[in-house]
Write a protein that holds these residues in place. Structure first.
Motif: not given
Length: 282
Positions: A76, A89, A83, A149, A80
């Motif tokens: 994660e 995506k 992102r 994600q 992150k």
């Protein structure tokens, strides 16, 4: 629009720049002996729109002294970070470096580990881009947070204990991507012990490349890698190196020729050799 999942040429990347759906570009330049030099090179000039991924900071996790020099990052935490750089995506990702693709291949494997399939390494790296007459830029691009994600992994990896247990059975072919001298226990300057995992075979990652820095033609790679596997399916092979980086170059080469499913041992020799009682061969 076609999706690129292994290698991408400079011409193909240039076409993506002109498309409606822009690719996400990441610069992975790095030097194991001068860890700040990769970012400095990025600031001096990088592909248009590229963000920088640092091997130690972004593409590795925390070291304990017993998990190798470049342990896997937290899933994660990496998701992150991507992102923050604006990754969406299903967006096409293109990775490059100036070191033959080894650091870009590490990022390629990690993106697949996060479940992202539309990810490719620029064949020939920044040198090929410049040789094609393409321009570089020096400013850091702005970005709006993306919606990427982490999902189910597209790759598999094994632990030190997994490899240790398999020494009794020999189910897996262990492939070491380090240079031949380090494989044979010579000129070891990075890790605690010299040598290799017993039973391993050597495939120096640079064997995947031509003299011009591009990957070898698929037919040649296929013949060499099938000979390396000795009749085993790729799924019964484990790729390792010094710290789980250059092994990804061999994994990429296997994927290029359709030999999918080989496993990564992320801790590799740096983790293996951190145990004084580790079995080794020279």
């Amino acid at each position: 629009m076609s999706t690129h999942t292994t290698l991408i040429t400079t011409e193909q990347l240039h076409s993506l720049y002109l498309s409606v759906q822009k690719p996400a570009i990441f610069d992975c330049q790095f030097d194991l002996t001068a860890v700040a030099s990769g970012h400095s090179a990025y600031m001096d000039g990088h592909l248009p729109g590229a963000h920088y991924l640092h091997l130690d900071v972004d593409l590795s996790g925390s070291k304990t002294g017993r998990n190798g020099r470049h342990p896997l990052p937290e899933r994660e935490v990496l998701a992150k970070r991507l992102r923050q750089f604006g990754l969406q995506k299903h967006q096409q990702v293109v990775l490059y470096d100036a070191q033959g693709g080894i650091f870009a291949a590490r990022a390629w494997w990690l993106l697949r580990w996060l479940g992202h399939s539309a990810v490719a390494v620029l064949d020939g790296g920044i040198q090929a881009w410049q040789a094609a007459g393409r321009t570089l830029e020096s400013h850091v691009p702005s970005s709006t947070a993306g919606d990427f994600q982490a999902t189910g992994s597209l790759v598999e990896w094994v632990s030190r204990q997994d490899v240790l247990d398999d020494l009794k059975h020999g189910k897996w072919l262990i492939v070491d991507a380090r240079s031949e001298d380090r494989f044979h226990g010579q000129n070891e300057t990075l890790d605690a012990l010299a040598g290799h995992i017993p039973g391993a075979v050597n495939r120096f990652y640079r064997s995947n490349l031509q003299e011009n820095g591009l990957f070898k033609p698929a037919a040649i790679l296929s013949a060499e890698l099938n000979q390396l596997l000795q009749g085993r399916p790729a799924t019964l092979s484990v790729q390792q190196c010094g710290s789980g980086v250059t092994a990804c170059h061999n994994l990429l080469a296997l994927e290029v020729v359709g030999l999918s499913g080989s496993l990564l041992y992320p801790g590799s020799w740096s983790e293996w050799s951190s145990y004084s009682d580790a079995p080794l061969a020279t």
